[in-house]
Design an enzyme around this catalytic site. Sequence first.
Site, PDB file in Angstrom:
ATOM      1  N   GLU A 133       0.856  -1.199   0.000  1.00 45.17           N
ATOM      2  CA  GLU A 133       0.000   0.000   0.000  1.00 45.17           C
ATOM      3  C   GLU A 133       0.887   1.242   0.000  1.00 45.17           C
ATOM      4  O   GLU A 133       2.082   1.148   0.322  1.00 45.17           O
ATOM      5  CB  GLU A 133      -0.864   0.004   1.264  1.00 45.17           C
ATOM      6  CG  GLU A 133      -1.759  -1.217   1.344  1.00 45.17           C
ATOM      7  CD  GLU A 133      -2.758  -1.158   2.493  1.00 45.17           C
ATOM      8  OE1 GLU A 133      -2.653  -0.236   3.344  1.00 45.17           O
ATOM      9  OE2 GLU A 133      -3.646  -2.030   2.519  1.00 45.17           O
ATOM     10  N   PRO A 134       0.316   2.396  -0.316  1.00 40.55           N
ATOM     11  CA  PRO A 134       1.143   3.610  -0.293  1.00 40.55           C
ATOM     12  C   PRO A 134       1.829   3.794   1.063  1.00 40.55           C
ATOM     13  O   PRO A 134       2.957   4.265   1.132  1.00 40.55           O
ATOM     14  CB  PRO A 134       0.123   4.725  -0.565  1.00 40.55           C
ATOM     15  CG  PRO A 134      -0.962   4.052  -1.354  1.00 40.55           C
ATOM     16  CD  PRO A 134      -1.045   2.646  -0.835  1.00 40.55           C
ATOM     17  N   GLU A 248       8.293 -17.533  -4.012  1.00 41.39           N
ATOM     18  CA  GLU A 248       8.494 -16.257  -4.706  1.00 41.39           C
ATOM     19  C   GLU A 248       9.981 -15.887  -4.719  1.00 41.39           C
ATOM     20  O   GLU A 248      10.531 -15.457  -5.739  1.00 41.39           O
ATOM     21  CB  GLU A 248       7.700 -15.135  -4.014  1.00 41.39           C
ATOM     22  CG  GLU A 248       7.955 -13.776  -4.643  1.00 41.39           C
ATOM     23  CD  GLU A 248       7.201 -12.626  -3.974  1.00 41.39           C
ATOM     24  OE1 GLU A 248       6.526 -12.862  -2.950  1.00 41.39           O
ATOM     25  OE2 GLU A 248       7.299 -11.491  -4.477  1.00 41.39           O
ATOM     26  N   ARG A 249      10.639 -16.111  -3.609  1.00 35.12           N
ATOM     27  CA  ARG A 249      12.059 -15.719  -3.512  1.00 35.12           C
ATOM     28  C   ARG A 249      12.959 -16.651  -4.317  1.00 35.12           C
ATOM     29  O   ARG A 249      13.935 -16.196  -4.927  1.00 35.12           O
ATOM     30  CB  ARG A 249      12.466 -15.631  -2.029  1.00 35.12           C
ATOM     31  CG  ARG A 249      11.809 -14.418  -1.402  1.00 35.12           C
ATOM     32  CD  ARG A 249      11.930 -14.329   0.096  1.00 35.12           C
ATOM     33  NE  ARG A 249      11.143 -13.164   0.543  1.00 35.12           N
ATOM     34  CZ  ARG A 249      10.758 -12.949   1.786  1.00 35.12           C
ATOM     35  NH1 ARG A 249      11.083 -13.800   2.741  1.00 35.12           N
ATOM     36  NH2 ARG A 249      10.054 -11.869   2.088  1.00 35.12           N
ATOM     37  N   GLN A 285      43.826  -7.770 -19.757  1.00 35.75           N
ATOM     38  CA  GLN A 285      43.643  -8.479 -18.490  1.00 35.75           C
ATOM     39  C   GLN A 285      42.490  -7.884 -17.667  1.00 35.75           C
ATOM     40  O   GLN A 285      41.746  -8.608 -17.006  1.00 35.75           O
ATOM     41  CB  GLN A 285      44.950  -8.411 -17.688  1.00 35.75           C
ATOM     42  CG  GLN A 285      44.936  -9.326 -16.486  1.00 35.75           C
ATOM     43  CD  GLN A 285      46.195  -9.190 -15.662  1.00 35.75           C
ATOM     44  OE1 GLN A 285      46.629  -8.081 -15.333  1.00 35.75           O
ATOM     45  NE2 GLN A 285      46.803 -10.299 -15.328  1.00 35.75           N
ATOM     46  N   GLY A 345      31.192  -0.558 -22.971  1.00 26.16           N
ATOM     47  CA  GLY A 345      31.547   0.852 -23.179  1.00 26.16           C
ATOM     48  C   GLY A 345      30.289   1.672 -23.469  1.00 26.16           C
ATOM     49  O   GLY A 345      29.219   1.421 -22.903  1.00 26.16           O
ATOM     50  N   GLY A 346      30.420   2.629 -24.383  1.00 24.70           N
ATOM     51  CA  GLY A 346      29.287   3.514 -24.714  1.00 24.70           C
ATOM     52  C   GLY A 346      28.092   2.727 -25.223  1.00 24.70           C
ATOM     53  O   GLY A 346      26.931   3.087 -24.950  1.00 24.70           O
ATOM     54  N   GLY A 370      10.594  -8.665  -0.808  1.00 16.83           N
ATOM     55  CA  GLY A 370      11.355  -8.556   0.436  1.00 16.83           C
ATOM     56  C   GLY A 370      12.707  -7.942   0.122  1.00 16.83           C
ATOM     57  O   GLY A 370      13.473  -8.499  -0.672  1.00 16.83           O
ATOM     58  N   GLU A 373      17.454  -5.592   3.008  1.00 22.96           N
ATOM     59  CA  GLU A 373      17.537  -5.344   4.452  1.00 22.96           C
ATOM     60  C   GLU A 373      16.641  -6.325   5.209  1.00 22.96           C
ATOM     61  O   GLU A 373      17.013  -6.834   6.279  1.00 22.96           O
ATOM     62  CB  GLU A 373      17.131  -3.895   4.777  1.00 22.96           C
ATOM     63  CG  GLU A 373      18.135  -2.838   4.308  1.00 22.96           C
ATOM     64  CD  GLU A 373      18.122  -2.598   2.789  1.00 22.96           C
ATOM     65  OE1 GLU A 373      17.148  -2.994   2.117  1.00 22.96           O
ATOM     66  OE2 GLU A 373      19.104  -2.026   2.281  1.00 22.96           O
TER      67      GLU A 373
HETATM   68  C1  LIG Z   1       8.128  -2.923  -9.879  1.00 24.96           C
HETATM   69  C2  LIG Z   1       7.526  -3.393  -8.580  1.00 24.96           C
HETATM   70  C3  LIG Z   1       6.587  -4.419  -8.602  1.00 24.96           C
HETATM   71  C4  LIG Z   1       5.968  -4.823  -7.418  1.00 24.96           C
HETATM   72  N1  LIG Z   1       4.970  -5.774  -7.463  1.00 24.96           N
HETATM   73  C5  LIG Z   1       4.231  -6.004  -6.333  1.00 24.96           C
HETATM   74  C6  LIG Z   1       3.062  -6.837  -6.392  1.00 24.96           C
HETATM   75  O1  LIG Z   1       2.732  -7.420  -7.436  1.00 24.96           O
HETATM   76  N2  LIG Z   1       2.308  -6.974  -5.257  1.00 24.96           N
HETATM   77  C7  LIG Z   1       2.635  -6.364  -4.086  1.00 24.96           C
HETATM   78  O2  LIG Z   1       1.913  -6.505  -3.108  1.00 24.96           O
HETATM   79  N3  LIG Z   1       3.750  -5.578  -4.001  1.00 24.96           N
HETATM   80  C8  LIG Z   1       4.546  -5.385  -5.090  1.00 24.96           C
HETATM   81  N4  LIG Z   1       5.662  -4.584  -5.014  1.00 24.96           N
HETATM   82  C9  LIG Z   1       6.008  -3.971  -3.742  1.00 24.96           C
HETATM   83  C10 LIG Z   1       7.293  -4.513  -3.114  1.00 24.96           C
HETATM   84  O3  LIG Z   1       7.064  -5.791  -2.574  1.00 24.96           O
HETATM   85  C11 LIG Z   1       7.718  -3.475  -2.074  1.00 24.96           C
HETATM   86  O4  LIG Z   1       8.157  -2.326  -2.774  1.00 24.96           O
HETATM   87  C12 LIG Z   1       8.817  -3.984  -1.165  1.00 24.96           C
HETATM   88  O5  LIG Z   1       8.337  -5.016  -0.340  1.00 24.96           O
HETATM   89  C13 LIG Z   1       9.374  -2.854  -0.263  1.00 24.96           C
HETATM   90  O6  LIG Z   1       8.359  -2.158   0.345  1.00 24.96           O
HETATM   91  P1  LIG Z   1       8.320  -0.545   0.254  1.00 24.96           P
HETATM   92  O7  LIG Z   1       8.484  -0.184  -1.160  1.00 24.96           O
HETATM   93  O8  LIG Z   1       7.113  -0.079   0.959  1.00 24.96           O
HETATM   94  O9  LIG Z   1       9.602  -0.073   1.034  1.00 24.96           O
HETATM   95  P2  LIG Z   1       9.700   0.204   2.607  1.00 24.96           P
HETATM   96  O10 LIG Z   1       9.186  -0.967   3.361  1.00 24.96           O
HETATM   97  O11 LIG Z   1       9.115   1.529   2.896  1.00 24.96           O
HETATM   98  O12 LIG Z   1      11.269   0.280   2.780  1.00 24.96           O
HETATM   99  C14 LIG Z   1      12.043   1.417   2.454  1.00 24.96           C
HETATM  100  C15 LIG Z   1      13.494   1.129   2.863  1.00 24.96           C
HETATM  101  O13 LIG Z   1      13.539   0.890   4.279  1.00 24.96           O
HETATM  102  C16 LIG Z   1      14.136  -0.351   4.528  1.00 24.96           C
HETATM  103  N5  LIG Z   1      13.534  -1.014   5.704  1.00 24.96           N
HETATM  104  C17 LIG Z   1      12.215  -1.224   5.959  1.00 24.96           C
HETATM  105  N6  LIG Z   1      12.088  -1.919   7.100  1.00 24.96           N
HETATM  106  C18 LIG Z   1      13.344  -2.143   7.578  1.00 24.96           C
HETATM  107  C19 LIG Z   1      13.874  -2.811   8.714  1.00 24.96           C
HETATM  108  N7  LIG Z   1      13.074  -3.441   9.598  1.00 24.96           N
HETATM  109  N8  LIG Z   1      15.209  -2.830   8.870  1.00 24.96           N
HETATM  110  C20 LIG Z   1      16.029  -2.232   7.987  1.00 24.96           C
HETATM  111  N9  LIG Z   1      15.588  -1.592   6.877  1.00 24.96           N
HETATM  112  C21 LIG Z   1      14.262  -1.555   6.681  1.00 24.96           C
HETATM  113  C22 LIG Z   1      13.854  -1.180   3.274  1.00 24.96           C
HETATM  114  O14 LIG Z   1      14.735  -2.282   3.153  1.00 24.96           O
HETATM  115  C23 LIG Z   1      14.045  -0.132   2.200  1.00 24.96           C
HETATM  116  O15 LIG Z   1      15.401   0.014   1.921  1.00 24.96           O
HETATM  117  C24 LIG Z   1       6.334  -4.209  -6.180  1.00 24.96           C
HETATM  118  C25 LIG Z   1       7.300  -3.209  -6.173  1.00 24.96           C
HETATM  119  C26 LIG Z   1       7.879  -2.782  -7.339  1.00 24.96           C
HETATM  120  C27 LIG Z   1       8.884  -1.665  -7.283  1.00 24.96           C
END
Ligand SMILES: Cc1cc2nc3c(=O)[nH]c(=O)nc-3n(C[C@H](O)[C@H](O)[C@H](O)COP(=O)(O)OP(=O)(O)OC[C@H]3O[C@@H](n4cnc5c(N)ncnc54)[C@H](O)[C@@H]3O)c2cc1C
Length: 385
Positions: A133-134, A248-249, A285, A345-346, A370, A373
């Site tokens: 979510e946002p 997924e991972r 090299q 290169g370019g 995920g 971090e």
């Molecule tokens: C192209 C794209 C496709 C995607 N597709 C999907 C989809 O199909 N469905 C879906 O549900 N989501 C989707 N996502 C979302 C994706 O899973 C999230 O962007 C991701 O999990 C990170 O969440 P966030 O963007 O809210 O970052 P945040 O959680 O806000 O994190 C921002 C930063 O803070 C760090 N952070 C957060 N918590 C901690 C902690 N505890 N310790 C240390 N560092 C931390 C993070 O590692 C990151 O560097 C997609 C994202 C992108 C960009």
Amino acid sequence: MGAGRLEPPFTDEHEELRASIRRFVERELRPYAARWEEERWFPNEVFEKLAANGFLGLKYPERYGGEGGDYLHDAVLIEELGGCGSGGVAAGIGAHITIATPPIFKFGSEEQKQRFLVPAIRGEKIAALGITEPGTGSDVAGVRTRATPVDGGWVVNGSKTFITGGVRADVVVTAVKTSDEGGHGGLSFLLIEKGMDGFSVSKKLEKLGWHASDTAELAFQDVFVPEANLLGEENRGFYLIMANFQWERIAMALGAVAAMERLIEASVAYALERQAFGRPIGKFQAIRHKVAGMAVKLEASRSLTYHALRLFHDGYDAIREVTMAKLMSQRAACEVADDAIQIHGGAGYMREYDVERAARDLRLGPIGGGTDEIMKEILGRQLGL
Ligand SMILES: Cc1cc2nc3c(=O)[nH]c(=O)nc-3n(C[C@H](O)[C@H](O)[C@H](O)COP(=O)(O)OP(=O)(O)OC[C@H]3O[C@@H](n4cnc5c(N)ncnc54)[C@H](O)[C@@H]3O)c2cc1C
């Protein structure tokens, strides 16, 4: 080098499947990848064509129209999609088969499987997974989209963002809050369908890479969702999320390995052909050593990924290995892509060479599914900290 050599955990049968997927990719995807990237979209017919070959249902039982295979068959598909020339196309297909349909298969009622999984395997209904979510991504417990109980179902209000395939999706497997319980409790999943009143795509998002895939922001305004669309048990949604994370991972790690393999092949070919100071640049090299370093990253990532895949396939709890494979392969792929640009290169900076697109596409790896971090947090806890 070369995807396609016999490697445990794959057998001759998997290699035959690989050959047929590779032919499909060469015929139906690769020739169009650059155009779809420019158009910021690939056609829905791609799903129908994949389905006609059985590729959308490799790991699902025949009674749902699947091929009766398992995760290893999907692993071959994911590796081969890595060669289609567009991370966006691979991701768009990947979201459907890797993250959106598995929860329907694992947690859906028979009626839901008939209504959503069967047409998804046929390529007639496209599925997406809506968790982010946002206001929250890594912290899944922070989901705010609210489902309020009413007669016969729920009324949903809220929004989702970054949803792969969300613009075209016929059904979104959507995480919602169904109780005020804090933490990971109170999360549920609803199957929210295109055409439901109050459900809309509020934005098609522009991205650094994955241009051919549609990434959506979704809005839910008083959307009535019937009881029949509850996936799994109410308030047990966190369990559903966790159930598919390992796969997924692994899938992301397989994609990164496949991409690195192709980047190295392209770099070696270019280094042999490009001349500077009277010799092929591959005879310097500095370039040879760079390629050597790239190959080490590839093989280390591949070994860890296949190790995790074998354990996962054999039913072991492989959180540690899967997390390591995801963490290592995504960052390694970014580094290999950067080296590939340097060797070109370019030309490496130009659109007409695949390395430029690969570098942009691969940058999602350390963020999606995920972040790096979060992977380190999981590993740190596994190590007792
Ligand atoms: C192209 C794209 C496709 C995607 N597709 C999907 C989809 O199909 N469905 C879906 O549900 N989501 C989707 N996502 C979302 C994706 O899973 C999230 O962007 C991701 O999990 C990170 O969440 P966030 O963007 O809210 O970052 P945040 O959680 O806000 O994190 C921002 C930063 O803070 C760090 N952070 C957060 N918590 C901690 C902690 N505890 N310790 C240390 N560092 C931390 C993070 O590692 C990151 O560097 C997609 C994202 C992108 C960009």
